[in-house]
Write an enzyme that holds these catalytic residues in place. Structure first.
Site, PDB file in Angstrom:
ATOM      1  N   MET A 121       7.325  -6.229   1.508  1.00 54.67           N
ATOM      2  CA  MET A 121       7.827  -4.852   1.404  1.00 54.67           C
ATOM      3  C   MET A 121       9.124  -4.639   2.185  1.00 54.67           C
ATOM      4  O   MET A 121      10.078  -4.054   1.678  1.00 54.67           O
ATOM      5  CB  MET A 121       6.758  -3.856   1.876  1.00 54.67           C
ATOM      6  N   ASP A 159      11.902  -8.580  12.768  1.00 50.39           N
ATOM      7  CA  ASP A 159      10.566  -9.186  12.639  1.00 50.39           C
ATOM      8  C   ASP A 159      10.290  -9.918  13.941  1.00 50.39           C
ATOM      9  O   ASP A 159      11.212 -10.383  14.612  1.00 50.39           O
ATOM     10  CB  ASP A 159      10.535 -10.167  11.458  1.00 50.39           C
ATOM     11  N   VAL A 199       2.064  -5.408   9.414  1.00 52.81           N
ATOM     12  CA  VAL A 199       0.637  -5.564   9.099  1.00 52.81           C
ATOM     13  C   VAL A 199      -0.073  -4.195   9.046  1.00 52.81           C
ATOM     14  O   VAL A 199       0.242  -3.288   9.819  1.00 52.81           O
ATOM     15  CB  VAL A 199      -0.007  -6.517  10.135  1.00 52.81           C
ATOM     16  N   GLU A 200      -1.037  -4.087   8.116  1.00 47.82           N
ATOM     17  CA  GLU A 200      -1.736  -2.810   7.905  1.00 47.82           C
ATOM     18  C   GLU A 200      -2.830  -2.597   8.965  1.00 47.82           C
ATOM     19  O   GLU A 200      -4.028  -2.698   8.694  1.00 47.82           O
ATOM     20  CB  GLU A 200      -2.328  -2.809   6.476  1.00 47.82           C
ATOM     21  N   LYS A 227       0.480  -0.649  14.409  1.00 44.73           N
ATOM     22  CA  LYS A 227       1.553   0.277  14.011  1.00 44.73           C
ATOM     23  C   LYS A 227       1.822   1.291  15.136  1.00 44.73           C
ATOM     24  O   LYS A 227       2.977   1.593  15.434  1.00 44.73           O
ATOM     25  CB  LYS A 227       1.183   0.987  12.694  1.00 44.73           C
ATOM     26  N   SER A 284       0.002   1.875   3.148  1.00 42.77           N
ATOM     27  CA  SER A 284      -0.646   2.260   1.888  1.00 42.77           C
ATOM     28  C   SER A 284      -1.923   3.048   2.134  1.00 42.77           C
ATOM     29  O   SER A 284      -2.393   3.751   1.242  1.00 42.77           O
ATOM     30  CB  SER A 284      -1.012   1.009   1.092  1.00 42.77           C
ATOM     31  N   HIS A 312       6.513   5.647   1.137  1.00 37.45           N
ATOM     32  CA  HIS A 312       5.692   4.585   0.559  1.00 37.45           C
ATOM     33  C   HIS A 312       6.304   4.018  -0.719  1.00 37.45           C
ATOM     34  O   HIS A 312       6.236   4.626  -1.785  1.00 37.45           O
ATOM     35  CB  HIS A 312       4.281   5.151   0.280  1.00 37.45           C
ATOM     36  N   ASN A 359       5.369  -2.257  -4.688  1.00 40.53           N
ATOM     37  CA  ASN A 359       5.808  -3.658  -4.735  1.00 40.53           C
ATOM     38  C   ASN A 359       6.055  -4.107  -6.177  1.00 40.53           C
ATOM     39  O   ASN A 359       5.156  -3.934  -6.997  1.00 40.53           O
ATOM     40  CB  ASN A 359       4.702  -4.525  -4.097  1.00 40.53           C
TER      41      ASN A 359
END
Ligand SMILES: NC(=O)c1ccc[n+]([C@@H]2O[C@H](COP(=O)([O-])OP(=O)(O)OC[C@H]3O[C@@H](n4cnc5c(N)ncnc54)[C@H](O)[C@@H]3O)[C@@H](O)[C@H]2O)c1
Length: 184
Positions: A11, A30, A88-89, A94, A116, A137, A140
């Protein structure tokens, strides 16, 4: 306009490309150097392919590549107008990244997440200035998918919603503002 992207995976890379194609200067951050190298190599290869297929001129491709900077240095994000997080979700990770970001960016910088499924309000609640936090949002692959959801947290300022929508509209995307009735 200067855009920061946290996370150079599927993403983050795609969103960085969209922003650069629309004339923004982009800093992709990153915490893994190899991820940055992979993302940089992928964008170069893609631009070469698009030029070969006459879908971009060499000049357009060169401009896009010049606009995207891959960096692991936090201070490179300090002049961003908007930072979009695409890591990472995980709510805890976060929240930690947003707290870290707030120490780097200016008071006016908008902080967005591409999550998401996580609560934008919970991420905002971890911040000193929750009113500048919003969900942006992308789907992809970001360069090809037209729809982008603008997801305000319960705390998001109206001006931040307007500015975010106007910017993503200006990138040629179709935005919808998602109304959160209950954000758990
Ligand atoms: N993949 C999809 O189809 C999709 C679609 C829409 C939204 N999303 C959301 O976008 C986000 C990113 O998804 P993805 O598929 O691009 O993930 P990904 O695994 O491809 O990439 C995540 C990147 O973030 C980096 N990262 C992790 N922690 C970091 C940190 N603390 N600081 C800096 N970089 C860090 C990783 O090294 C990795 O390069 C997630 O929140 C996901 O839910 C994913």
């Amino acid at each position: 306009m200067t855009i920061g992207i946290i996370g150079s995976g599927a993403m983050g890379s795609g969103i960085a490309q969209v922003a650069a194609e629309n004339g923004c200067v982009v800093y992709v951050n990153d915490n893994r150097e190899e991820a940055l190298q992979t993302a940089s190599g992928r964008l170069k290869a893609l631009m070469k392919k698009l030029v070969a297929k006459d879908k971009r001129t060499q000049e357009q491709a060169d401009n896009i590549l010049e606009n995207v900077h891959y960096t692991s240095k936090a201070e490179d994000l300090e002049h961003c107008d908007l930072v979009i997080e695409a890591i990472v979700e995980s709510l805890e990770v976060k929240k930690e990244v947003f707290r870290w970001l707030e120490k780097i960016v200016s008071e006016d910088c908008i902080l967005a997440t591409n999550t998401s499924s996580l609560s934008i309000s919970a991420i905002a609640a971890a911040c000193h200035k929750p009113e500048r936090v919003i969900g942006i949002h992308f789907f992809n692959p970001a360069p090809l998918m037209p729809l982008v959801e603008i997801i305000p947290a319960l705390q998001t300022a109206a001006q931040v919603i307007e500015k975010s929508k106007a910017l993503i509209d200006s990138w040629g995307k179709v935005t919808v503002i998602v109304k959160i009735l209950l954000d758990l």
